[in-house]
Design an enzyme around this catalytic site. Structure first.
Site, PDB file in Angstrom:
ATOM      1  CG  ASN A  45     -38.592   5.771 -11.077  1.00 62.05           C
ATOM      2  OD1 ASN A  45     -37.480   5.437 -10.667  1.00 62.05           O
ATOM      3  ND2 ASN A  45     -39.676   5.050 -10.883  1.00 62.05           N
ATOM      4  NE  ARG A  72     -40.215  -0.573  -3.323  1.00 61.27           N
ATOM      5  CZ  ARG A  72     -40.186   0.351  -4.283  1.00 61.27           C
ATOM      6  NH1 ARG A  72     -40.421   1.619  -3.999  1.00 61.27           N
ATOM      7  NH2 ARG A  72     -39.961   0.007  -5.538  1.00 61.27           N
ATOM      8  CD  GLN A  93     -47.012   1.197  -2.328  1.00 61.24           C
ATOM      9  OE1 GLN A  93     -46.237   1.929  -1.769  1.00 61.24           O
ATOM     10  NE2 GLN A  93     -46.995   1.051  -3.633  1.00 61.24           N
ATOM     11  CG  HIS A 107     -45.453   4.110  -4.835  1.00 61.63           C
ATOM     12  ND1 HIS A 107     -45.000   2.835  -4.654  1.00 61.63           N
ATOM     13  CD2 HIS A 107     -44.400   4.806  -5.328  1.00 61.63           C
ATOM     14  CE1 HIS A 107     -43.736   2.752  -5.033  1.00 61.63           C
ATOM     15  NE2 HIS A 107     -43.350   3.939  -5.456  1.00 61.63           N
TER      16      HIS A 107
HETATM   17  P1  NAD Z   1     -29.329   2.269  -6.396  1.00 55.31           P
HETATM   18  O1  NAD Z   1     -29.123   0.804  -6.567  1.00 55.31           O
HETATM   19  O2  NAD Z   1     -28.716   3.200  -7.372  1.00 55.31           O
HETATM   20  O3  NAD Z   1     -28.828   2.706  -4.933  1.00 55.31           O
HETATM   21  C1  NAD Z   1     -29.177   2.016  -3.771  1.00 55.31           C
HETATM   22  C2  NAD Z   1     -28.081   2.243  -2.746  1.00 55.31           C
HETATM   23  O4  NAD Z   1     -28.524   1.717  -1.484  1.00 55.31           O
HETATM   24  C3  NAD Z   1     -26.772   1.520  -3.093  1.00 55.31           C
HETATM   25  O5  NAD Z   1     -25.707   2.438  -3.013  1.00 55.31           O
HETATM   26  C4  NAD Z   1     -26.662   0.443  -2.020  1.00 55.31           C
HETATM   27  O6  NAD Z   1     -25.329   0.119  -1.674  1.00 55.31           O
HETATM   28  C5  NAD Z   1     -27.409   1.102  -0.868  1.00 55.31           C
HETATM   29  N1  NAD Z   1     -27.835   0.161   0.175  1.00 55.31           N
HETATM   30  C6  NAD Z   1     -28.358  -1.083   0.043  1.00 55.31           C
HETATM   31  N2  NAD Z   1     -28.594  -1.601   1.251  1.00 55.31           N
HETATM   32  C7  NAD Z   1     -28.232  -0.679   2.168  1.00 55.31           C
HETATM   33  C8  NAD Z   1     -28.234  -0.657   3.582  1.00 55.31           C
HETATM   34  N3  NAD Z   1     -28.616  -1.723   4.299  1.00 55.31           N
HETATM   35  N4  NAD Z   1     -27.805   0.476   4.198  1.00 55.31           N
HETATM   36  C9  NAD Z   1     -27.366   1.529   3.477  1.00 55.31           C
HETATM   37  N5  NAD Z   1     -27.320   1.557   2.137  1.00 55.31           N
HETATM   38  C10 NAD Z   1     -27.757   0.455   1.487  1.00 55.31           C
HETATM   39  O7  NAD Z   1     -30.909   2.461  -6.342  1.00 55.31           O
HETATM   40  P2  NAD Z   1     -31.741   3.806  -6.577  1.00 55.31           P
HETATM   41  O8  NAD Z   1     -32.059   3.956  -8.010  1.00 55.31           O
HETATM   42  O9  NAD Z   1     -31.065   4.926  -5.857  1.00 55.31           O
HETATM   43  O10 NAD Z   1     -33.106   3.410  -5.833  1.00 55.31           O
HETATM   44  C11 NAD Z   1     -33.111   3.110  -4.452  1.00 55.31           C
HETATM   45  C12 NAD Z   1     -34.477   2.614  -4.025  1.00 55.31           C
HETATM   46  O11 NAD Z   1     -35.430   3.671  -4.110  1.00 55.31           O
HETATM   47  C13 NAD Z   1     -35.089   1.524  -4.914  1.00 55.31           C
HETATM   48  O12 NAD Z   1     -34.575   0.251  -4.611  1.00 55.31           O
HETATM   49  C14 NAD Z   1     -36.548   1.646  -4.589  1.00 55.31           C
HETATM   50  O13 NAD Z   1     -36.873   0.861  -3.454  1.00 55.31           O
HETATM   51  C15 NAD Z   1     -36.728   3.125  -4.254  1.00 55.31           C
HETATM   52  N6  NAD Z   1     -37.468   3.850  -5.322  1.00 55.31           N
HETATM   53  C16 NAD Z   1     -38.660   4.421  -5.014  1.00 55.31           C
HETATM   54  C17 NAD Z   1     -39.389   5.072  -5.994  1.00 55.31           C
HETATM   55  C18 NAD Z   1     -40.702   5.739  -5.695  1.00 55.31           C
HETATM   56  O14 NAD Z   1     -41.475   5.999  -6.615  1.00 55.31           O
HETATM   57  N7  NAD Z   1     -40.998   6.041  -4.460  1.00 55.31           N
HETATM   58  C19 NAD Z   1     -38.896   5.135  -7.307  1.00 55.31           C
HETATM   59  C20 NAD Z   1     -37.640   4.580  -7.569  1.00 55.31           C
HETATM   60  C21 NAD Z   1     -36.943   3.920  -6.582  1.00 55.31           C
END
Ligand code: NAD
Length: 368
Positions: free
Chosen positions: A124, A263, A292, A316
Site C-alpha cells: 500500500n 504511526r 485505534q 486510518h
Molecule cells: P520502509 O521499510 O520501506 O522504509 C522505512 C524507512 O524508515 C527506512 O528507510 C528506515 O531506515 C527509516 N527509519 C527507521 N527508523 C528511522 C528513524 N529513527 N529515523 C529516520 N528514519 C528511520 O517502510 P515503508 O513501506 O516506507 O513504510 C514506512 C511506515 O509507514 C511503516 O512502517 C508503517 O508504520 C507506515 N505505513 C502506514 C500506512 C497507513 O495506512 N497509514 C500504510 C503503510 C505503511
C-alpha cells in the site's frame, strides 16, 4: 493445499465493515469479507476464526490466542500482541500483517519466542504516498475550513484565503526515506519545491537521491528547523516512539505543517495539539492514531490552529484503498500458501525470523 497436509488454526483480526462490506465485496480487509481467504482455508481443512473483538482478556482475540498457529492482523484495526500474550500463545508460529507496519506486534517478544512476523511489503505504499501529497495540499491550501464554510451556507473568500499558500517554493523534508518516503518525494518534484530534504540512518540509493535532487540532513532537529512541511514515513519502534515531542516540535519553523501517516505514537498527541493551538504549527494531518480505534475525545479529532483550521485528520484509511486491499489480501494469501507448503518467504516481506530482525527498518541494531 493437499488434503493430507497438516491442519492449522488460523485467526484473523479485522475491522467490521457492516453495511459497507456487504455492499462492496472489494472491502476485503473486513470481518465480513475475510481477506478473501475463507474458501481457500476451509478447502485445506484448516480452522479459520475471524473477529474484530480484540480488547481485554475476554475478547475473541485473546481467548483464542493460546492455540492459534497463524495470526493475521492489519494495522487498521490492530490486535496488540503484547509480550504477555506472546507468553500465552504457545502454538503461535507465524504472524502475518495484511498491510505494512507490524509495530502492533511486540517484535522483541516475537524474537524471544521465535515467531516469524511477515508483512505484505510494498502493498500500500503508493496509496499512502498519494494520501501524503493530498494531505500536504489540503493543509497548505486551507481546504478543509473552506469546504466547511460552503457546507454551512456561507461565502467568505478572505476568511480562508488569508491562510492559503502554494506548495511550490516550499522546503519539504521526510523523516524516513524508504518505500513510502521516496514515493512521496518523487510525486513532490512535480510541484517545484524550493528544496527536498531527508533524515534517515540508511542513505537513499545514490541514483534515487540524484533523481530527486535531494539533500540528506544528518540531524533531525536541524532538518525540521529548515522545513516548511515535514512528512513522517518511518516505522514505529523504540527510537521513534514519542519522537515528535514538545522539544522537537519547538525546533520546527513557526507556521509549518506536519503530516504523519506513519504511526500515531511517533508524535506525542498532547504536544501536537498544543503546538497547533499556540500557532507554532499551522496544520497537522494524517490517518494514524496512538490507539485505534481512537477514543471519541482524542484531542486530534477537534484540535485547530489559531484560525480555526489546520486539522486534516481522518481514520486510518490511507493504506486501505480498494486497490491496496486487493494487494494486501492476495499478498497475505501468498505468505500463507508458502508457509503451509514449507516454502521460503520473499525476503522483503520478513520483519523478524528465527529470533532475529530480518529488516533494518525497525531501528539501528547490531546483530548479537
Ligand atoms: P520502509 O521499510 O520501506 O522504509 C522505512 C524507512 O524508515 C527506512 O528507510 C528506515 O531506515 C527509516 N527509519 C527507521 N527508523 C528511522 C528513524 N529513527 N529515523 C529516520 N528514519 C528511520 O517502510 P515503508 O513501506 O516506507 O513504510 C514506512 C511506515 O509507514 C511503516 O512502517 C508503517 O508504520 C507506515 N505505513 C502506514 C500506512 C497507513 O495506512 N497509514 C500504510 C503503510 C505503511
Amino acid at each position: 493445499m493437499s488434503s493430507g497436509a497438516q491442519k492449522y488454526k488460523v485467526m484473523a483480526v479485522l475491522y467490521r465493515g457492516g453495511k459497507a462490506a456487504q455492499e462492496e465485496p472489494r472491502l476485503l480487509g473486513t470481518v465480513e469479507n475475510k481477506l478473501g481467504l475463507e474458501g481457500w482455508l476451509r478447502e485445506g481443512g484448516h480452522e479459520f476464526i475471524v473477529t474484530d473483538d480484540k480488547e481485554g482478556p475476554n475478547s475473541v482475540f485473546q481467548q483464542n490466542i493460546a492455540d492459534t498457529d497463524v495470526l493475521i492482523t492489519t494495522p487498521f484495526h490492530p490486535a496488540y500482541l503484547t509480550a504477555d500474550l506472546f507468553a500465552k500463545a504457545k502454538k503461535l508460529k507465524l504472524c502475518i500483517t495484511a498491510g505494512v507496519g507490524s509495530d502492533h506486534i511486540d517484535l522483541n517478544a516475537a524474537n524471544k519466542h521465535k515467531v516469524t512476523v511477515a508483512e505484505v511489503t510494498g502493498s500500500n505504499v503508493v496509496s499512502v504516498a498519494e494520501h501524503v501529497v493530498m494531505s500536504m495540499l489540503l493543509l497548505v491550501r486551507n481546504f478543509v475550513p473552506a469546504h466547511e464554510q460552503i457546507e454551512r451556507g456561507q461565502w467568505n473568500v478572505a476568511d480562508v484565503a488569508r491562510n492559503s499558500f502554494d506548495l511550490e517554493g516550499k522546503v519539504i523534508g521526510t523523516v524516513g526515506a524508504g518505500r513510502i518516503g521516496q514515493r512521496v518525494l518523487k510525486r513532490l518534484v512535480a510541484f517545484d519545491p524550493k528544496e527536498l530534504l531527508y533524515f534517515d540512518y540508511a542513505p537513499m540509493p545514490a541514483e534515487a537521491a540524484a533523481a530527486l535532487n535531494i539533500r540528506r540532513v544528518a540531524d533531525l532537529g536541524d532538518m525540521v528547523s529548515q522545513c516548511d512541511i515535514v512528512t513522517i514515513n518511518c516505522p514505529l519502534h523504540e527510537n521513534t516512539k514519542g519522537l515528535f515531542n514538545k522539544e522537537l516540535l519547538a525546533k520546527m519553523k513557526k507556521g509549518s505543517w506536519l503530516v504523519n501517516t506513519a504511526r500515531g505514537a511517533i508524535c506525542v498527541a498532547e504536544d501536537v495539539a498544543e503546538a497547533l493551538k499556540s500557532g507554532h504549527l499551522n496544520g497537522y494531518a494524517g490517518d494514524v492514531w496512538n490507539v485505534q480505534p481512537a477514543p471519541s475525545d482524542h484531542p486530534w479529532r477537534t484540535m485547530k490552529n489559531t484560525q480555526g483550521g489546520g486539522n486534516g485528520m481522518v481514520p486510518h484509511m490511507s493504506g486501505t484503498t480498494l486497490d491496496a486491499q486487493y494487494r494486501y489480501a492476495t499478498g497475505a494469501q501468498e505468505i500463507l500458501r508458502r508457509w503451509t507448503a514449507g516454502e521460503k518467504q520473499e525476503s522483503a516481506n520478513l520483519i523478524v525470523e528465527n529470533g532475529e530482525y530480518a529488516t533494518k527498518a525497525y531501528g539501528e541494531r547490531t546483530k548479537k
